[in-house]
Each structure stands twice: as structure tokens, then as C-alpha cells.
Design a protein around this motif. Structure first.
Motif, PDB file in Angstrom:
ATOM      1  N   GLU A  99       0.818  -1.209   0.000  1.00  0.00           N
ATOM      2  CA  GLU A  99       0.000   0.000   0.000  1.00  0.00           C
ATOM      3  C   GLU A  99       0.858   1.268   0.000  1.00  0.00           C
ATOM      4  OE1 GLU A  99      -2.647  -0.234   3.301  1.00  0.00           O
ATOM      5  OE2 GLU A  99      -3.894  -1.821   2.412  1.00  0.00           O
ATOM      6  N   GLU A 100       2.167   1.105   0.003  1.00  0.00           N
ATOM      7  CA  GLU A 100       3.092   2.241  -0.017  1.00  0.00           C
ATOM      8  C   GLU A 100       3.763   2.335  -1.394  1.00  0.00           C
ATOM      9  OE1 GLU A 100       3.335   4.137   2.721  1.00  0.00           O
ATOM     10  OE2 GLU A 100       2.052   2.801   3.898  1.00  0.00           O
ATOM     11  N   ASP A 101       4.357   3.490  -1.667  1.00  0.00           N
ATOM     12  CA  ASP A 101       5.156   3.667  -2.885  1.00  0.00           C
ATOM     13  C   ASP A 101       6.604   3.356  -2.534  1.00  0.00           C
ATOM     14  OD1 ASP A 101       2.998   4.505  -4.480  1.00  0.00           O
ATOM     15  OD2 ASP A 101       3.156   6.550  -3.700  1.00  0.00           O
ATOM     16  N   VAL A 102       7.042   2.171  -2.931  1.00  0.00           N
ATOM     17  CA  VAL A 102       8.381   1.709  -2.583  1.00  0.00           C
ATOM     18  C   VAL A 102       9.294   1.795  -3.799  1.00  0.00           C
ATOM     19  CG1 VAL A 102       9.765  -0.229  -1.726  1.00  0.00           C
ATOM     20  CG2 VAL A 102       7.453   0.158  -0.826  1.00  0.00           C
ATOM     21  N   ARG A 103      10.430   2.464  -3.612  1.00  0.00           N
ATOM     22  CA  ARG A 103      11.426   2.575  -4.674  1.00  0.00           C
ATOM     23  C   ARG A 103      12.619   1.685  -4.319  1.00  0.00           C
ATOM     24  NH1 ARG A 103      14.531   8.053  -5.321  1.00  0.00           N
ATOM     25  NH2 ARG A 103      12.653   8.691  -4.174  1.00  0.00           N
ATOM     26  N   VAL A 104      12.939   0.737  -5.190  1.00  0.00           N
ATOM     27  CA  VAL A 104      14.038  -0.191  -4.920  1.00  0.00           C
ATOM     28  C   VAL A 104      15.247   0.161  -5.783  1.00  0.00           C
ATOM     29  CG1 VAL A 104      12.506  -2.057  -4.241  1.00  0.00           C
ATOM     30  CG2 VAL A 104      13.230  -1.867  -6.616  1.00  0.00           C
ATOM     31  N   PHE A 105      16.421  -0.192  -5.284  1.00  0.00           N
ATOM     32  CA  PHE A 105      17.678   0.075  -5.964  1.00  0.00           C
ATOM     33  C   PHE A 105      18.336  -1.252  -6.351  1.00  0.00           C
ATOM     34  CE2 PHE A 105      16.580   3.615  -3.325  1.00  0.00           C
ATOM     35  CZ  PHE A 105      16.926   4.735  -4.067  1.00  0.00           C
ATOM     36  N   ALA A 106      19.393  -1.162  -7.106  1.00  0.00           N
ATOM     37  CA  ALA A 106      20.088  -2.378  -7.542  1.00  0.00           C
ATOM     38  C   ALA A 106      20.593  -3.164  -6.337  1.00  0.00           C
ATOM     39  CB  ALA A 106      21.245  -2.020  -8.463  1.00  0.00           C
ATOM     40  N   GLN A 107      20.448  -4.476  -6.392  1.00  0.00           N
ATOM     41  CA  GLN A 107      20.948  -5.325  -5.320  1.00  0.00           C
ATOM     42  C   GLN A 107      22.475  -5.347  -5.330  1.00  0.00           C
ATOM     43  OE1 GLN A 107      19.105  -9.143  -5.922  1.00  0.00           O
ATOM     44  NE2 GLN A 107      17.177  -8.506  -4.988  1.00  0.00           N
ATOM     45  N   GLU A 108      23.057  -5.516  -4.150  1.00  0.00           N
ATOM     46  CA  GLU A 108      24.513  -5.590  -4.016  1.00  0.00           C
ATOM     47  C   GLU A 108      24.900  -6.922  -3.394  1.00  0.00           C
ATOM     48  OE1 GLU A 108      26.226  -2.256  -2.059  1.00  0.00           O
ATOM     49  OE2 GLU A 108      25.272  -0.776  -3.364  1.00  0.00           O
ATOM     50  N   ALA A 109      25.997  -7.504  -3.880  1.00  0.00           N
ATOM     51  CA  ALA A 109      26.464  -8.796  -3.367  1.00  0.00           C
ATOM     52  C   ALA A 109      27.157  -8.615  -2.022  1.00  0.00           C
ATOM     53  CB  ALA A 109      27.413  -9.435  -4.363  1.00  0.00           C
ATOM     54  N   VAL A 110      26.990  -9.595  -1.145  1.00  0.00           N
ATOM     55  CA  VAL A 110      27.667  -9.648   0.154  1.00  0.00           C
ATOM     56  C   VAL A 110      28.470 -10.943   0.191  1.00  0.00           C
ATOM     57  CG1 VAL A 110      27.396  -9.640   2.662  1.00  0.00           C
ATOM     58  CG2 VAL A 110      25.746  -8.405   1.220  1.00  0.00           C
ATOM     59  N   THR A 111      29.722 -10.865   0.632  1.00  0.00           N
ATOM     60  CA  THR A 111      30.572 -12.054   0.645  1.00  0.00           C
ATOM     61  C   THR A 111      31.277 -12.205   1.994  1.00  0.00           C
ATOM     62  OG1 THR A 111      32.444 -10.803  -0.270  1.00  0.00           O
ATOM     63  CG2 THR A 111      31.018 -11.958  -1.832  1.00  0.00           C
ATOM     64  N   PHE A 112      31.572 -13.464   2.332  1.00  0.00           N
ATOM     65  CA  PHE A 112      32.398 -13.743   3.507  1.00  0.00           C
ATOM     66  C   PHE A 112      33.863 -13.585   3.105  1.00  0.00           C
ATOM     67  CE2 PHE A 112      35.073 -16.576   5.991  1.00  0.00           C
ATOM     68  CZ  PHE A 112      34.692 -16.288   7.295  1.00  0.00           C
ATOM     69  N   LYS A 113      34.585 -12.763   3.818  1.00  0.00           N
ATOM     70  CA  LYS A 113      35.997 -12.564   3.519  1.00  0.00           C
ATOM     71  C   LYS A 113      36.716 -12.106   4.777  1.00  0.00           C
ATOM     72  CE  LYS A 113      39.215 -10.057   0.500  1.00  0.00           C
ATOM     73  NZ  LYS A 113      39.353  -9.036  -0.566  1.00  0.00           N
ATOM     74  N   CYS A 114      37.842 -12.752   5.065  1.00  0.00           N
ATOM     75  CA  CYS A 114      38.643 -12.360   6.222  1.00  0.00           C
ATOM     76  C   CYS A 114      39.708 -11.372   5.779  1.00  0.00           C
ATOM     77  CB  CYS A 114      39.279 -13.587   6.869  1.00  0.00           C
ATOM     78  SG  CYS A 114      39.924 -13.243   8.526  1.00  0.00           S
ATOM     79  N   GLN A 115      40.058 -10.457   6.686  1.00  0.00           N
ATOM     80  CA  GLN A 115      41.076  -9.462   6.364  1.00  0.00           C
ATOM     81  C   GLN A 115      42.486  -9.867   6.804  1.00  0.00           C
ATOM     82  OE1 GLN A 115      37.866  -7.946   7.752  1.00  0.00           O
ATOM     83  NE2 GLN A 115      37.507  -8.176   5.562  1.00  0.00           N
ATOM     84  N   CYS A 116      42.641 -11.104   7.307  1.00  0.00           N
ATOM     85  CA  CYS A 116      43.977 -11.537   7.710  1.00  0.00           C
ATOM     86  C   CYS A 116      44.834 -11.774   6.473  1.00  0.00           C
ATOM     87  CB  CYS A 116      43.905 -12.799   8.566  1.00  0.00           C
ATOM     88  SG  CYS A 116      43.409 -14.286   7.672  1.00  0.00           S
ATOM     89  N   SER A 117      46.151 -11.726   6.628  1.00  0.00           N
ATOM     90  CA  SER A 117      47.067 -11.948   5.508  1.00  0.00           C
ATOM     91  C   SER A 117      48.474 -12.200   6.041  1.00  0.00           C
ATOM     92  CB  SER A 117      47.097 -10.731   4.576  1.00  0.00           C
ATOM     93  OG  SER A 117      47.685  -9.618   5.218  1.00  0.00           O
ATOM     94  N   GLN A 118      49.322 -12.772   5.185  1.00  0.00           N
ATOM     95  CA  GLN A 118      50.724 -12.979   5.547  1.00  0.00           C
ATOM     96  C   GLN A 118      51.399 -11.649   5.851  1.00  0.00           C
ATOM     97  OE1 GLN A 118      52.171 -16.032   5.833  1.00  0.00           O
ATOM     98  NE2 GLN A 118      54.139 -15.166   6.478  1.00  0.00           N
ATOM     99  N   GLU A 119      51.060 -10.635   5.080  1.00  0.00           N
ATOM    100  CA  GLU A 119      51.665  -9.312   5.287  1.00  0.00           C
ATOM    101  C   GLU A 119      51.333  -8.764   6.673  1.00  0.00           C
ATOM    102  OE1 GLU A 119      51.617  -4.830   3.280  1.00  0.00           O
ATOM    103  OE2 GLU A 119      50.243  -6.383   2.573  1.00  0.00           O
ATOM    104  N   LYS A 120      50.083  -8.932   7.119  1.00  0.00           N
ATOM    105  CA  LYS A 120      49.697  -8.434   8.428  1.00  0.00           C
ATOM    106  C   LYS A 120      50.350  -9.239   9.548  1.00  0.00           C
ATOM    107  CE  LYS A 120      45.311  -6.349   7.071  1.00  0.00           C
ATOM    108  NZ  LYS A 120      43.843  -6.320   7.257  1.00  0.00           N
ATOM    109  N   VAL A 121      50.510 -10.550   9.332  1.00  0.00           N
ATOM    110  CA  VAL A 121      51.215 -11.382  10.311  1.00  0.00           C
ATOM    111  C   VAL A 121      52.655 -10.902  10.462  1.00  0.00           C
ATOM    112  CG1 VAL A 121      52.140 -13.690  10.721  1.00  0.00           C
ATOM    113  CG2 VAL A 121      49.762 -13.411  10.037  1.00  0.00           C
ATOM    114  N   GLU A 122      53.317 -10.661   9.341  1.00  0.00           N
ATOM    115  CA  GLU A 122      54.703 -10.219   9.393  1.00  0.00           C
ATOM    116  C   GLU A 122      54.821  -8.832  10.017  1.00  0.00           C
ATOM    117  OE1 GLU A 122      56.384 -10.611   5.511  1.00  0.00           O
ATOM    118  OE2 GLU A 122      56.340 -12.811   5.561  1.00  0.00           O
ATOM    119  N   ALA A 123      53.839  -7.979   9.772  1.00  0.00           N
ATOM    120  CA  ALA A 123      53.858  -6.650  10.386  1.00  0.00           C
ATOM    121  C   ALA A 123      53.741  -6.758  11.899  1.00  0.00           C
ATOM    122  CB  ALA A 123      52.728  -5.803   9.822  1.00  0.00           C
TER     123      ALA A 123
END
Length: 293
Positions: free
Chosen positions: A215-239
Motif C-alpha cells: 500500500e506504499e510507494d516503494v522505490r528499490v535500488f540495484a541489489q549488491e552482493a555480500v561475501t564472507f571474507k577475512c582481512q587476515c594476511s601474511q603481510e599483516k602477520v609479518e607486520a
């Protein structure tokens, strides 16, 4: 697109919304550890919640939602970035009953939301006592106490999917429209309160939005993907190792043979040996971070 975020506006009001449904990202998080069912449910809801809240970020960086408690779940933390990546974990120190409630899991708890800009901006953190019978209740209380935009969330999760709905009341500088805005907000909340967990988890975004707001005027936008990703890395370990200094790093290598680190979020195993240490400390410039995350 199996993991998606759907932004929408309700026209002729000052209300924005977001709907998120996570499948693969939620499965990837569960693959990192075996969680008792009650913890798994709240962790899934938290992952959906942080995905929704991160859509409100106006800068590059990350948003972290953390619950700390005395027992039995002493920590639950989820993180989402402005690049639509998510991760999370929970830690507990006692046996969890199959029928444990939200309040059984988090005794003497508090909820912490942290904003971390990646461009060197100021870090912001807000802490309130945990309250209510669910994570959605706790977040409602958090927003009421933190003097931010009026925000409500509806959350659900099972073993296959995590999902959530967010509504946010946008500011309006026209004081003459306050009463009209209040009416629109209360009406939209009432409509949204009719949603069930099953609908959140099973209906696609288009069907769900029509079911709630036809019953409302709803405006939708393009969908965006969501992913599982960790920010750990060898570079961060060495730092991080570089921040210890060469003497301490060599001492650990001498005693243990290597420096080994496991990422708590994704279980990736990192090992640094004596050759890595010599290379690391002979580099011209030091790495730029001291955290593996």
C-alpha cells in the motif's frame, strides 16, 4: 546472486530500508567452527545485522558489532566492511544447553559498536548494557540510547540462511512535517512488525517488500552482493611480528622453531621461520600494520 542486500526507500516519507539475505557467506562462517545451536542462531542474526548496519557507512572502513558477557558466551563479534564483506565468531566457556535463551547465553552483557575508518579517520565506539529478549531488542535499545537516527531491525537465522530487515528514519529539517513523519514512521513499523522469521528466510526481496508495503510507494535500488571474507594476511602477520622487534622474534624462533599464528575468524594457519625473520628485518621499510586482522 545468492547473498544480496536490497536497498529501498518509501516515497513520500523520510524512511529508508535495507533487506539482506545471506546464504553462502553464512555457510562459510559456520565452516570455520562448530557452534551449539543457540549460539549459531544469534551469530547468524548478528551477521545479518552487521550487514544491514554497514550499509549506513558513508566512508571506506568497517563496522564491528561485539557482545561481551561474563558467561557462558564471553564474546561474539561480527564485522562488515564498506566493500560488503563480512566475517564473525563467537567464544564460550561453559556447556550450552540446547534450549538456552538469549539471556541465558549472555549474562551481564554489553553491546559494543565500533566504527573503524580505513583512511586514518577517527575511530568511534559506543557501548551500552545488553537488554531485551533478543539481539533485535538489544539493538533497538542501543539506538534509543545512543541518540542516533531512529533505527529498527528484524532478524532471523537457521542453519541454511541468515536474514534481516532494517528501517531507518531520515532527518527532516521541516518542523511543520514532524507529525506527518511520526505517523509515517509508526505506520511503517506496524507493517514491518507483521513479518515472520520464516518469511525473512524464505521469501525473495521483491515478494517480501510487496507483502509488507504493497500500500506504499516503494522505490528499490540495484541489489549488491555480500561475501564472507577475512582481512587476515601474511603481510599483516609479518607486520605484527616486526612490531615485536628482532630480538624477541629470534628468541621465539630459537625456543619454538617457528612463529605460528591461527586466525580466529577463518582458521587460516600462518607459520614464520628463521629465514622469514631475517628477510623481514632486513627489509628497507617496516610493514604498516601490527594486527593480523
Amino acid at each position: 546472486m545468492s547473498d544480496k542486500s536490497q536497498r529501498f526507500l518509501i516515497d513520500n516519507t523520510h524512511i529508508r530500508g535495507e533487506l539482506v539475505q545471506l546464504d553462502e557467506a553464512w555457510q562459510a562462517l559456520q565452516a570455520t567452527a562448530t557452534y551449539p545451536a543457540p549460539i549459531r542462531k544469534v551469530l547468524g542474526e548478528a551477521l545479518a545485522a552487521i550487514s544491514l548496519l554497514a550499509t549506513t557507512l558513508k566512508f571506506k572502513g568497517s563496522l564491528i558489532l561485539q557482545i561481551n558477557a561474563s558467561a557462558p558466551v564471553h564474546m561474539l563479534v561480527v564485522q562488515a566492511t564498506s566493500e560488503n564483506t563480512v566475517r564473525g565468531l563467537a567464544r564460550w566457556n561453559a556447556e550450552i544447553a540446547d534450549d538456552a535463551s538469549y539471556n541465558d547465553l549472555f549474562q551481564e552483557g554489553r553491546i559494543i559498536i565500533t566504527v573503524e575508518p580505513s583512511d586514518g579517520g577517527e575511530r568511534y565506539q559506543s557501548i551500552v548494557a545488553l537488554s531485551g529478549e533478543s539481539l533485535a531488542d538489544s539493538l533497538k535499545s542501543y539506538f534509543e540510547q545512543s541518540e542516533q537516527l531512529q533505527t529498527r531491525l528484524w532478524l532471523a537465522s537457521n542453519d541454511q540462511k541468515a536474514a534481516g530487515l532494517l528501517l531507518q528514519r531520515l532527518p527532516n529539517s521541516d518542523d511543520s512535517l514532524v507529525e506527518e513523519d511520526n505517523e509515517s514512521w509508526n505506520r511503517t513499523l506496524a507493517l514491518s512488525d507483521t513479518i515472520s522469521a520464516e518469511e525473512l528466510l524464505t521469501l525473495d526481496a521483491e515478494t517480501l517488500l510487496h507483502r509488507l508495503y504493497h500500500e506504499e510507494d516503494v522505490r528499490v535500488f540495484a541489489q549488491e552482493a555480500v561475501t564472507f571474507k577475512c582481512q587476515c594476511s601474511q603481510e599483516k602477520v609479518e607486520a605484527m611480528i616486526h612490531s615485536l622487534g628482532i630480538k624477541e622474534a629470534r628468541d621465539i624462533i630459537e625456543k619454538q622453531g617457528s612463529i605460528e599464528i591461527d586466525c580466529e575468524f577463518c582458521n587460516t594457519h600462518y607459520a614464520v621461520n628463521h629465514l622469514d625473520i631475517e628477510r623481514l628485518f632486513n627489509q628497507q621499510s617496516a610493514p604498516s600494520t601490527n594486527s593480523i586482522h
